[in-house]
Design a protein around this motif. Sequence first.
Motif, short mmCIF file in Angstrom:
data_model
loop_
_atom_site.label_atom_id
_atom_site.label_comp_id
_atom_site.label_asym_id
_atom_site.label_seq_id
_atom_site.Cartn_x
_atom_site.Cartn_y
_atom_site.Cartn_z
N PHE A 43 6.13 -10.05 4.00
CA PHE A 43 6.87 -9.35 2.96
C PHE A 43 7.63 -8.21 3.61
CE2 PHE A 43 7.27 -6.29 -0.57
CZ PHE A 43 7.82 -7.11 -1.53
N ALA A 44 8.94 -8.15 3.39
CA ALA A 44 9.78 -7.07 3.93
C ALA A 44 10.18 -6.15 2.79
CB ALA A 44 11.03 -7.66 4.59
N CYS A 45 10.16 -4.84 3.06
CA CYS A 45 10.55 -3.86 2.04
C CYS A 45 11.00 -2.57 2.71
CB CYS A 45 9.40 -3.59 1.06
SG CYS A 45 7.96 -2.82 1.80
N ASP A 46 11.37 -1.61 1.89
CA ASP A 46 11.86 -0.31 2.37
C ASP A 46 10.74 0.47 3.08
OD1 ASP A 46 12.45 2.77 1.75
OD2 ASP A 46 14.34 1.67 1.81
N ASN A 47 11.11 1.23 4.11
CA ASN A 47 10.14 2.03 4.88
C ASN A 47 9.40 3.06 4.03
OD1 ASN A 47 12.27 1.07 6.72
ND2 ASN A 47 11.03 2.04 8.27
N ALA A 48 9.97 3.47 2.93
CA ALA A 48 9.33 4.49 2.10
C ALA A 48 7.98 4.03 1.57
CB ALA A 48 10.25 4.85 0.93
N HIS A 49 7.73 2.73 1.58
CA HIS A 49 6.48 2.20 1.04
C HIS A 49 5.37 2.10 2.10
CE1 HIS A 49 8.46 1.30 -2.72
NE2 HIS A 49 9.41 0.67 -2.05
N LEU A 50 5.61 2.57 3.31
CA LEU A 50 4.64 2.43 4.39
C LEU A 50 3.23 2.91 4.02
CD1 LEU A 50 3.97 1.68 7.32
CD2 LEU A 50 4.77 3.95 8.00
N PRO A 51 3.04 4.06 3.40
CA PRO A 51 1.68 4.51 3.11
C PRO A 51 0.89 3.60 2.16
CG PRO A 51 3.24 6.32 2.85
CD PRO A 51 4.04 5.07 3.03
N LYS A 52 1.57 2.76 1.42
CA LYS A 52 0.90 1.87 0.46
C LYS A 52 0.25 0.67 1.13
CE LYS A 52 4.19 3.06 -3.11
NZ LYS A 52 5.61 3.11 -3.06
N PHE A 53 0.71 0.30 2.31
CA PHE A 53 0.30 -0.95 2.95
C PHE A 53 -0.64 -0.73 4.13
CE2 PHE A 53 4.19 -2.09 0.69
CZ PHE A 53 3.78 -3.23 0.04
N THR A 54 -1.76 -0.08 3.87
CA THR A 54 -2.77 0.07 4.91
C THR A 54 -3.47 -1.28 5.12
OG1 THR A 54 -4.43 0.75 3.31
CG2 THR A 54 -3.16 2.50 4.38
N PRO A 55 -4.01 -1.55 6.31
CA PRO A 55 -4.71 -2.82 6.52
C PRO A 55 -5.81 -3.03 5.47
CG PRO A 55 -4.36 -1.72 8.61
CD PRO A 55 -3.94 -0.75 7.53
N ASP A 56 -5.93 -4.27 5.02
CA ASP A 56 -6.91 -4.70 4.02
C ASP A 56 -6.58 -4.27 2.60
OD1 ASP A 56 -8.44 -6.03 5.98
OD2 ASP A 56 -9.47 -4.17 6.49
N SER A 57 -5.39 -3.69 2.37
CA SER A 57 -4.96 -3.40 1.00
C SER A 57 -4.76 -4.72 0.28
CB SER A 57 -3.67 -2.58 0.99
OG SER A 57 -3.93 -1.28 1.47
N LYS A 58 -4.99 -4.72 -1.03
CA LYS A 58 -4.90 -5.94 -1.84
C LYS A 58 -3.50 -6.08 -2.41
CE LYS A 58 -8.32 -6.45 -4.63
NZ LYS A 58 -9.25 -6.45 -5.78
N VAL A 59 -2.95 -7.28 -2.32
CA VAL A 59 -1.60 -7.58 -2.77
C VAL A 59 -1.65 -8.77 -3.73
CG1 VAL A 59 0.63 -8.47 -2.00
CG2 VAL A 59 -0.52 -6.71 -0.67
N THR A 60 -0.89 -8.69 -4.82
CA THR A 60 -0.76 -9.81 -5.73
C THR A 60 0.72 -10.18 -5.80
OG1 THR A 60 -2.62 -9.03 -7.02
CG2 THR A 60 -1.21 -10.68 -8.05
N ILE A 61 1.01 -11.44 -5.53
CA ILE A 61 2.38 -11.92 -5.58
C ILE A 61 2.38 -13.35 -6.10
CG2 ILE A 61 2.41 -12.63 -3.16
CD1 ILE A 61 5.39 -11.50 -3.22
N ASP A 62 3.19 -13.60 -7.09
CA ASP A 62 3.27 -14.93 -7.72
C ASP A 62 1.89 -15.43 -8.16
OD1 ASP A 62 6.02 -14.97 -7.34
OD2 ASP A 62 5.88 -16.05 -5.44
N GLY A 63 1.06 -14.54 -8.67
CA GLY A 63 -0.26 -14.92 -9.16
C GLY A 63 -1.30 -15.14 -8.08
N ARG A 64 -0.94 -14.94 -6.83
CA ARG A 64 -1.84 -15.15 -5.69
C ARG A 64 -2.27 -13.81 -5.13
NH1 ARG A 64 -0.38 -15.72 0.09
NH2 ARG A 64 1.79 -15.47 -0.53
#
Length: 105
Positions: free
Chosen positions: A58-79
């Motif tokens: 997943f590619a996004c703006d650098n401003a979101h860096l603090p949100k994506f620490t290792p092992d953070s949970k992500v939901t996309i398209d119901g997955r």
Amino acid sequence: MGDLDDFYVHTLTVQTLTGTGAMGDVFAAPVTVPGWLEDKRRIVRDKNGQEVVSSSMFACDNAHLPKFTPDSKVTIDGRTAFVIGVANYTSGALDLPDHLEIDLT
């Protein structure tokens, strides 16, 4: 508005891993992030240097860096997936589009 915003046609919800409690992992409230999803299996290295399989990037703006620490949970398209690692691409004086690439399980 960033240089790549026109390409950010996907969204995901991220719950940042904030620590571990008596009941297991503790996550922050969900936040929606626009970006670009590429479903492609590839081998990457996790935070411990072990080779693991990433199912998506997943590619996004650098401003979101603090949100994506290792092992953070992500939901996309119901997955539900988890963050394996993040590459922070910055161009400095070259004035190219800066962005993150997040490897997901």
